[in-house]
Design a protein around this motif. Sequence first.
Motif, PDB file in Angstrom:
ATOM      1  N   GLU A  58       0.831  -1.204   0.000  1.00  0.00           N
ATOM      2  CA  GLU A  58       0.000   0.000   0.000  1.00  0.00           C
ATOM      3  C   GLU A  58       0.869   1.259   0.000  1.00  0.00           C
ATOM      4  OE1 GLU A  58      -2.483  -0.423   3.390  1.00  0.00           O
ATOM      5  OE2 GLU A  58      -3.895  -1.826   2.431  1.00  0.00           O
ATOM      6  N   MET A  59       1.955   1.222   0.818  1.00  0.00           N
ATOM      7  CA  MET A  59       2.854   2.388   0.816  1.00  0.00           C
ATOM      8  C   MET A  59       3.515   2.560  -0.550  1.00  0.00           C
ATOM      9  SD  MET A  59       4.681   1.988   4.540  1.00  0.00           S
ATOM     10  CE  MET A  59       5.695   3.410   4.227  1.00  0.00           C
ATOM     11  N   GLY A  60       3.956   1.433  -1.161  1.00  0.00           N
ATOM     12  CA  GLY A  60       4.544   1.519  -2.498  1.00  0.00           C
ATOM     13  C   GLY A  60       3.574   2.086  -3.507  1.00  0.00           C
ATOM     14  N   LYS A  61       2.331   1.682  -3.377  1.00  0.00           N
ATOM     15  CA  LYS A  61       1.324   2.204  -4.290  1.00  0.00           C
ATOM     16  C   LYS A  61       1.188   3.706  -4.131  1.00  0.00           C
ATOM     17  CE  LYS A  61      -3.567   1.718  -5.499  1.00  0.00           C
ATOM     18  NZ  LYS A  61      -4.843   1.043  -5.184  1.00  0.00           N
ATOM     19  N   ARG A  62       1.214   4.162  -2.866  1.00  0.00           N
ATOM     20  CA  ARG A  62       1.102   5.613  -2.651  1.00  0.00           C
ATOM     21  C   ARG A  62       2.331   6.344  -3.220  1.00  0.00           C
ATOM     22  NH1 ARG A  62      -1.153   3.879   2.325  1.00  0.00           N
ATOM     23  NH2 ARG A  62       0.851   4.104   3.405  1.00  0.00           N
ATOM     24  N   TYR A  63       3.540   5.743  -2.965  1.00  0.00           N
ATOM     25  CA  TYR A  63       4.744   6.375  -3.518  1.00  0.00           C
ATOM     26  C   TYR A  63       4.712   6.402  -5.049  1.00  0.00           C
ATOM     27  CZ  TYR A  63       6.911   6.223   1.105  1.00  0.00           C
ATOM     28  OH  TYR A  63       7.214   6.421   2.417  1.00  0.00           O
ATOM     29  N   ALA A  64       4.262   5.284  -5.640  1.00  0.00           N
ATOM     30  CA  ALA A  64       4.174   5.240  -7.099  1.00  0.00           C
ATOM     31  C   ALA A  64       3.220   6.310  -7.615  1.00  0.00           C
ATOM     32  CB  ALA A  64       3.720   3.853  -7.550  1.00  0.00           C
ATOM     33  N   GLU A  65       2.125   6.504  -6.900  1.00  0.00           N
ATOM     34  CA  GLU A  65       1.198   7.549  -7.326  1.00  0.00           C
ATOM     35  C   GLU A  65       1.847   8.932  -7.225  1.00  0.00           C
ATOM     36  OE1 GLU A  65      -2.115   6.927  -4.799  1.00  0.00           O
ATOM     37  OE2 GLU A  65      -2.949   5.247  -5.964  1.00  0.00           O
ATOM     38  N   LEU A  66       2.618   9.145  -6.112  1.00  0.00           N
ATOM     39  CA  LEU A  66       3.316  10.433  -5.988  1.00  0.00           C
ATOM     40  C   LEU A  66       4.363  10.613  -7.088  1.00  0.00           C
ATOM     41  CD1 LEU A  66       3.842  10.552  -2.103  1.00  0.00           C
ATOM     42  CD2 LEU A  66       2.227  11.924  -3.465  1.00  0.00           C
ATOM     43  N   ALA A  68       4.382   9.265 -10.032  1.00  0.00           N
ATOM     44  CA  ALA A  68       3.677   9.501 -11.299  1.00  0.00           C
ATOM     45  C   ALA A  68       3.232  10.959 -11.381  1.00  0.00           C
ATOM     46  CB  ALA A  68       2.476   8.564 -11.406  1.00  0.00           C
ATOM     47  N   ALA A  69       2.773  11.498 -10.272  1.00  0.00           N
ATOM     48  CA  ALA A  69       2.356  12.913 -10.288  1.00  0.00           C
ATOM     49  C   ALA A  69       3.554  13.822 -10.562  1.00  0.00           C
ATOM     50  CB  ALA A  69       1.695  13.257  -8.947  1.00  0.00           C
ATOM     51  N   ARG A  70       4.686  13.504  -9.880  1.00  0.00           N
ATOM     52  CA  ARG A  70       5.882  14.324 -10.126  1.00  0.00           C
ATOM     53  C   ARG A  70       6.359  14.184 -11.571  1.00  0.00           C
ATOM     54  NH1 ARG A  70       7.370  12.750  -4.743  1.00  0.00           N
ATOM     55  NH2 ARG A  70       8.522  10.977  -5.569  1.00  0.00           N
ATOM     56  N   ALA A  71       6.336  12.951 -12.112  1.00  0.00           N
ATOM     57  CA  ALA A  71       6.763  12.744 -13.492  1.00  0.00           C
ATOM     58  C   ALA A  71       5.895  13.536 -14.455  1.00  0.00           C
ATOM     59  CB  ALA A  71       6.725  11.253 -13.844  1.00  0.00           C
ATOM     60  N   ASN A  72       4.614  13.548 -14.208  1.00  0.00           N
ATOM     61  CA  ASN A  72       3.718  14.340 -15.069  1.00  0.00           C
ATOM     62  C   ASN A  72       4.062  15.817 -14.992  1.00  0.00           C
ATOM     63  OD1 ASN A  72       2.306  12.075 -15.923  1.00  0.00           O
ATOM     64  ND2 ASN A  72       0.862  12.148 -14.205  1.00  0.00           N
ATOM     65  N   GLU A  73       4.398  16.261 -13.760  1.00  0.00           N
ATOM     66  CA  GLU A  73       4.770  17.678 -13.608  1.00  0.00           C
ATOM     67  C   GLU A  73       6.080  17.983 -14.354  1.00  0.00           C
ATOM     68  OE1 GLU A  73       4.243  21.539 -12.429  1.00  0.00           O
ATOM     69  OE2 GLU A  73       2.874  19.821 -12.212  1.00  0.00           O
TER      70      GLU A  73
END
Length: 581
Positions: A58-66, A68-73
Amino acid sequence: MSLVLAEEEKQAHHLRSTLRSTGSRLDQEMRRANQAESKAEFAELRVQELTSRVSTAEMGKRYAELDAARANEEIRRHQMRIESLEREVKQLQADIRILERQRNEADESASRARDTARKFQIELSKQQTKEQGIEQGRRYGSKKWFVTGHNEGWDAGYSEGFEDGRDDGFEEGRQYGIREVRESNPGFKQGHKIGRKEGFESGRDQGRHEERERALHAFDEFFASEIDEDDFTVTSFLIMSFANPLPSPGLGSGRRRPKNLPSLPLSAFSPPSTGTSDMFPLPPTPSTLFPGEVIDAHLRSEAPQSAGTDLAGTEVAGVVLLLNNLGMPEGLQSSLLQNVRVLSVAAPFELSSPIPSDYSAHSESSIPQSLYTSYTAAHEEPEARSQAIETLKWAFSNSRLIDIDVQSDVMSNVSKYEVFEDLLMKATADLSRDKKVPTVLSNILPPPHDLSLPIVKLLTHPSYRNYQAHSAALSLVPNLYVKFTPPMWNQAVPGPADPTSEMDQHREWKRKIKMFIGPVLEAFGYERIIFGTSPSFAAPSFPNPADWYALVRESFAELAVEQDAIDAIFSLNAKRIYGPS
């Protein structure tokens, strides 16, 4: 009774058997209970592990989501940066088009400047020729007045009409005529000698100054008549920049031309050694400058086959032969004389050896003879240096000329140079002023060098700065000459340049050679540079004489030296010091 006992014993056996069976089953059940407990503990550990993995996932999933957000930025920022760079590229392309137009205009202006500079060069050459003629006439007049004043006196000399030579020569002749009266006074004799020299030089300098003023006046008139007013700004700034690097007050005050335009140096019409183009300000024409003949002043006796070699159509008129021992090898002299004249031979001696007690020149030979030696790093030690000084003193006293092959890097190393200079000074300190023994140094032009060092770095490299300083210092040593021989660069001398190659070794060697010619030519002048084809005695191989000759000739030609300099370097200087006295 016995039956009862037997029955009770039987029951007791049965009970004991049952008890044992019950104990066995109890042990089995206890083992099963222990196994069940172990399985329960293991299951509990698995549950804890799985719970931890679920938490980590679950923590990895949250980090991956973060992430992904940074990569998009980041992607959005890079897209904005790309758009900005595209706009800058368009702006730069527009600027490049503007600069190309400005470059074309500058090329046209430079072309006009070169045409005008050619005219200036022709006119300046005429003025220099005229000045040389005037100087030769003054020298002739001075010499003639010296003789006339001594033999016929003032009246007969004055009638000849050499006003310029009167002050220079007649007074010297008159003083010579009365010298017998004052010969007994040493102080007067010395003072007279110094005064005559100073007076002669003062009069000569004054005459040169007057003739230069007249030449510059004629140059000004030509300058005013030949230059358009529209083209004056660029051309005059170019010429005045070469003639005087300091700001000219004439430009700031709006004058059309300077009152007395100074004489242009030779470097104004030669390509700068570090410039961006070999065509500025005038294209070099090496194909038009050839010596009338060549004297090979450094030919080792191991390579007699190169004597008389055709050097691109230039005649080899003579050689200076450096022998391996005190005698010329049998048959070598006759074989050489069939191909080329032996101008002089040089016999070896060792600086570290004691002074020879039985040395004598081979007087039976009609060929002039001299001595040569090699100076190495071993002679820099204090004990060896003392012996070398004594041996060199003996050589100066017993030879008309000394050749020194410098195998130590004295030109780029300050401490090594100081030791070598001290050796020369001490060895020549006791020589009388009348005994002028020329000293010829080889393997310092060009000096040892690392070919991997580019020219841009070489300009500011400490070794090259030391080379410039040491060249200037050596030029102050009286009767010192420099031989231009193949360098120790750990590469064979390259052949003629390939027109299709941009990185041809011939061109690269020529660029480096011109860098080393400049300081020596400026310090020594072309009257003390001598050409030779054999390398240092520390080098085992022999270059192709024609390739080395082509490199040296083209290098001097591209430095825009005159024909008399080419003739002096390749033949006249060697004839003067090696030939019969």
